[in-house]
Design an enzyme around this catalytic site. Structure first.
Site, PDB file in Angstrom:
ATOM      1  N   TYR A  80       1.240  -1.159   0.306  1.00 53.19           N
ATOM      2  CA  TYR A  80      -0.121   0.211   0.231  1.00 53.19           C
ATOM      3  C   TYR A  80       0.957   1.215   0.358  1.00 53.19           C
ATOM      4  O   TYR A  80       0.208   2.451  -0.811  1.00 53.19           O
ATOM      5  CB  TYR A  80      -0.722   0.022   1.147  1.00 53.19           C
ATOM      6  CG  TYR A  80      -2.213   0.801   1.160  1.00 53.19           C
ATOM      7  CD1 TYR A  80      -3.081   0.881   0.483  1.00 53.19           C
ATOM      8  CD2 TYR A  80      -1.911   2.551   1.655  1.00 53.19           C
ATOM      9  CE1 TYR A  80      -3.766   1.927   0.601  1.00 53.19           C
ATOM     10  CE2 TYR A  80      -2.272   3.723   1.534  1.00 53.19           C
ATOM     11  CZ  TYR A  80      -3.963   3.487   1.079  1.00 53.19           C
ATOM     12  OH  TYR A  80      -4.870   4.813   0.489  1.00 53.19           O
ATOM     13  N   PHE A 132      -7.763  21.438 -23.883  1.00 55.82           N
ATOM     14  CA  PHE A 132      -8.307  20.542 -23.771  1.00 55.82           C
ATOM     15  C   PHE A 132      -9.289  19.790 -23.611  1.00 55.82           C
ATOM     16  O   PHE A 132     -10.130  20.354 -22.082  1.00 55.82           O
ATOM     17  CB  PHE A 132      -7.160  19.061 -23.852  1.00 55.82           C
ATOM     18  CG  PHE A 132      -7.399  17.676 -24.017  1.00 55.82           C
ATOM     19  CD1 PHE A 132      -7.357  17.799 -24.799  1.00 55.82           C
ATOM     20  CD2 PHE A 132      -7.476  17.196 -22.690  1.00 55.82           C
ATOM     21  CE1 PHE A 132      -7.942  15.892 -25.421  1.00 55.82           C
ATOM     22  CE2 PHE A 132      -7.549  15.677 -23.118  1.00 55.82           C
ATOM     23  CZ  PHE A 132      -8.301  15.447 -24.693  1.00 55.82           C
ATOM     24  N   THR A 133      -9.796  18.491 -24.022  1.00 55.85           N
ATOM     25  CA  THR A 133     -11.639  18.216 -23.298  1.00 55.85           C
ATOM     26  C   THR A 133     -11.031  18.305 -21.617  1.00 55.85           C
ATOM     27  O   THR A 133     -11.720  19.172 -21.372  1.00 55.85           O
ATOM     28  CB  THR A 133     -12.200  17.065 -23.587  1.00 55.85           C
ATOM     29  OG1 THR A 133     -11.082  16.505 -23.255  1.00 55.85           O
ATOM     30  CG2 THR A 133     -12.730  17.362 -25.017  1.00 55.85           C
ATOM     31  N   ASP A 223       1.305  20.282 -19.923  1.00 50.70           N
ATOM     32  CA  ASP A 223       0.380  19.228 -19.905  1.00 50.70           C
ATOM     33  C   ASP A 223       1.704  18.354 -21.117  1.00 50.70           C
ATOM     34  O   ASP A 223       1.868  18.399 -21.847  1.00 50.70           O
ATOM     35  CB  ASP A 223      -0.813  19.754 -20.702  1.00 50.70           C
ATOM     36  CG  ASP A 223      -1.358  18.095 -21.471  1.00 50.70           C
ATOM     37  OD1 ASP A 223      -1.301  16.993 -21.179  1.00 50.70           O
ATOM     38  OD2 ASP A 223      -2.280  18.307 -21.173  1.00 50.70           O
ATOM     39  N   LYS A 266      -0.206   8.490 -22.919  1.00 48.55           N
ATOM     40  CA  LYS A 266       0.198   7.901 -24.746  1.00 48.55           C
ATOM     41  C   LYS A 266       1.951   8.009 -24.685  1.00 48.55           C
ATOM     42  O   LYS A 266       1.836   6.981 -25.317  1.00 48.55           O
ATOM     43  CB  LYS A 266      -0.049   9.677 -24.431  1.00 48.55           C
ATOM     44  CG  LYS A 266      -1.653  10.089 -24.849  1.00 48.55           C
ATOM     45  CD  LYS A 266      -2.210  10.057 -23.744  1.00 48.55           C
ATOM     46  CE  LYS A 266      -3.512  10.573 -24.218  1.00 48.55           C
ATOM     47  NZ  LYS A 266      -4.629  10.555 -22.989  1.00 48.55           N
ATOM     48  N   ARG A 390     -13.370  15.369 -33.543  1.00 49.19           N
ATOM     49  CA  ARG A 390     -13.135  16.441 -32.646  1.00 49.19           C
ATOM     50  C   ARG A 390     -13.677  17.802 -33.033  1.00 49.19           C
ATOM     51  O   ARG A 390     -12.974  18.142 -34.088  1.00 49.19           O
ATOM     52  CB  ARG A 390     -11.135  16.621 -32.514  1.00 49.19           C
ATOM     53  CG  ARG A 390     -10.171  15.240 -31.770  1.00 49.19           C
ATOM     54  CD  ARG A 390     -10.685  15.379 -30.543  1.00 49.19           C
ATOM     55  NE  ARG A 390     -11.512  14.653 -29.491  1.00 49.19           N
ATOM     56  CZ  ARG A 390     -11.408  14.771 -28.362  1.00 49.19           C
ATOM     57  NH1 ARG A 390     -10.584  14.526 -27.579  1.00 49.19           N
ATOM     58  NH2 ARG A 390     -12.674  14.540 -27.686  1.00 49.19           N
ATOM     59  N   PHE A 457     -19.404  14.402 -25.329  1.00 48.16           N
ATOM     60  CA  PHE A 457     -18.786  13.701 -26.547  1.00 48.16           C
ATOM     61  C   PHE A 457     -18.408  12.262 -26.431  1.00 48.16           C
ATOM     62  O   PHE A 457     -18.793  10.928 -26.919  1.00 48.16           O
ATOM     63  CB  PHE A 457     -17.126  14.559 -27.381  1.00 48.16           C
ATOM     64  CG  PHE A 457     -16.008  14.340 -26.351  1.00 48.16           C
ATOM     65  CD1 PHE A 457     -16.188  15.246 -25.847  1.00 48.16           C
ATOM     66  CD2 PHE A 457     -15.605  12.740 -26.361  1.00 48.16           C
ATOM     67  CE1 PHE A 457     -15.158  15.106 -24.479  1.00 48.16           C
ATOM     68  CE2 PHE A 457     -13.653  13.018 -25.498  1.00 48.16           C
ATOM     69  CZ  PHE A 457     -13.976  14.356 -24.457  1.00 48.16           C
TER      70      PHE A 457
END
Ligand code: PLI
Length: 465
Positions: A80, A132-133, A223, A266, A390, A457
């Site tokens: 943990y 960005f969303t 980001d 990513k 998009r 979306f």
């Protein structure tokens, strides 16, 4: 005697790996595909993946891991607290991204939530190089207002410029002048810019943003979701960087920021995970006390030990020049093929995806009838290739007026997972896009019949008009 044909002076390159395990693909019949997309409300997010042939919905969490990463999964320390895999992950981030303090999060939006909550107060403004969303959602949920300061060229899909993800320094300076530095907790710099077509930002621009914000005592948070791909573009396109490695460029790039949010799904070559990294100790302490509320203890942040190990190793593999040449090279291969056939795609080709220009595909479908959503559905019907809208659906509504945002870019993203598909899959995809292009005049728009409250979306449903 037969003579040999002249051979090319330069050799082709190939992926720096070979395949060890395969996953079968199936293609439904045309009738089955028509039924599946109608049942999914013409939203490719609502398709079952078993009904998809080539899945280009996203490059997020869809990566193929290496044997070294899989071996690392067996070394998961599922304690943990204080798992050894956390320390391996922390060391990899410190070495390759250069930040001092790190806490894992379950994925990128977990880090965005924490950062937004600790930095943004109601009434603040958060400038960024295009929205960005999920990022904007968390900024707004914390009471902030997102302000787009990307260069205007980013909104033009045809312009052939090397760094269309750059920050518009004049727009940023004007915002600081207008609202005052105290109302700007940080500038959010994305590298690369997803919603602009995977376009990079230059080192020169990043340095200039640093210089400007420094004068006003404003922080920069990166980001870093696709910052390694961004580093590859800097190496290819920016004077003075051709001789540097991707790893060196990444480290320099990050050094002009105060921390980052990261979706490890990513660049970092894993299927799940993310992190928040910060240089300021006091801010890190605030973040880590909130991480325990939303994510888990600050040494696992919602991730299993084995997944942290896979991400630590994925980071090491992601910064190899050979990997990036092949990763971005595959995206360029698909994009240049379509461009060569006259299909309208965002130029130049981005790092993680090829973006079809739905406005140019379907000029007869008004934006309020969701041309990109219709195009993604048509592509699936043609061949079982799954892409993502998009455009106006992703852009959502203005948080104050409730009106639809009308983004200039109305795109369909063919997103390439890392190390998953072959050149033949890219060819089949290109042929399907070409078939849909040939039939473009017959296409009709859609009507939204269900709109979810947040990030519509993902779950919105449509019917044909
Ligand atoms: O999907 P997450 O929560 O791990 O990461 C959110 C996120 C943050 N920034 C950027 C630039 C992203 O692209 C991003 C997620 N992108 C997705 C899911 C995509 O399909 O592009």
């Amino acid at each position: 005697m037969t003579t040999l044909k002249p051979r090319p002076a330069t050799r082709s390159w190939a992926e720096p790996w070979k395949v060890k395990m395969v996953e079968p693909l199936h293609m439904l019949t045309a009738d089955q595909r028509s039924r599946a997309i109608a049942e999914a409300g013409f939203n490719t997010f609502l398709l079952r993946s078993d009904d998809v042939y080539i899945d280009l919905l996203t490059d997020s969490g869809t990566n193929a891991m290496s044997d070294w990463q899989w071996a690392g999964m067996m070394l998961g320390d599922e304690a943990y607290a204080g798992s050894r895999n956390f320390y391996n992950l922390e060391a990899a981030i410190q070495k390759h991204y250069g930040y001092r303090f790190v806490t894992p999060t379950h994925q990128g939006r977990g880090a965005e939530n924490i950062l937004s909550q600790i930095c943004i107060k109601p009434g603040d403004y958060v400038p960024g190089n295009m929205y960005f969303t999920t990022t904007r959602h968390h900024q707004e949920a914390a009471g902030g207002t997102f302000v787009d300061v990307v260069v205007p060229e980013a909104h033009d899909p045809r312009l052939e410029l090397p760094f269309k993800g750059n920050v518009d320094l004049k727009a940023l300076a004007a915002l600081i002048e207008k609202v005052g530095a105290k109302k700007i907790p940080y500038v959010c710099v994305a590298a690369t810019v997803n919603m602009a077509g995977g376009q990079p930002i230059s080192m020169e621009n990043m340095k200039a943003v640093r210089a400007l914000t420094k004068q006003h005592g404003i922080r920069i948070f990166l980001d870093a979701t696709r910052a390694v791909e961004n580093a590859w573009f800097i190496k290819q396109r920016e004077a003075g960087y051709a001789g540097k490695t991707v790893a060196e460029i990444l480290l320099e790039f990050c050094s002009y920021s105060d921390g980052c949010t990261m979706s490890g799904k990513k660049d970092a070559l894993v299927n799940i995970g993310g992190w928040l990294a910060l240089n300021d100790q006091a801010l890190y302490e605030e973040a880590s006390s909130l991480v325990v509320v939303y994510e888990g203890l600050h040494t696992y942040g919602g991730m299993a030990g084995r997944d942290m190990e896979a991400m630590a190793r994925g980071i090491v593999e992601s910064v190899q020049d050979d990997h990036m040449r092949s990763r971005v090279g595959q995206v360029e291969y698909l994009g240049e093929k379509l461009h060569g056939w006259g299909v309208p795609v965002v130029r130049p080709i981005g790092g993680h995806a090829v973006y079809l220009d739905a406005k140019a595909f379907y000029p007869h479908i008004p934006q309020d009838q969701f041309p990109a959503q219709a195009l993604a559905a048509a592509l699936y019907e043609d061949s079982g290739v799954r892409a993502m809208e998009r455009g106006i659906v992703s852009a959502g509504r203005d948080k104050v007026t409730g009106e639809n945002h009308h983004p200039k870019l109305e795109l369909v993203r063919l997103t390439i997972p890392r190390r998953v598909y072959t050149q033949a899959h890219m060819d089949v995809t290109a042929e399907s896009v070409a078939a849909v292009w040939d039939e473009r005049k017959k296409a009709t728009g859609l009507e939204m019949v269900f709109e979810p409250k947040h990030l519509r979306f993902f779950q919105a449903r449509f019917k044909r008009r």
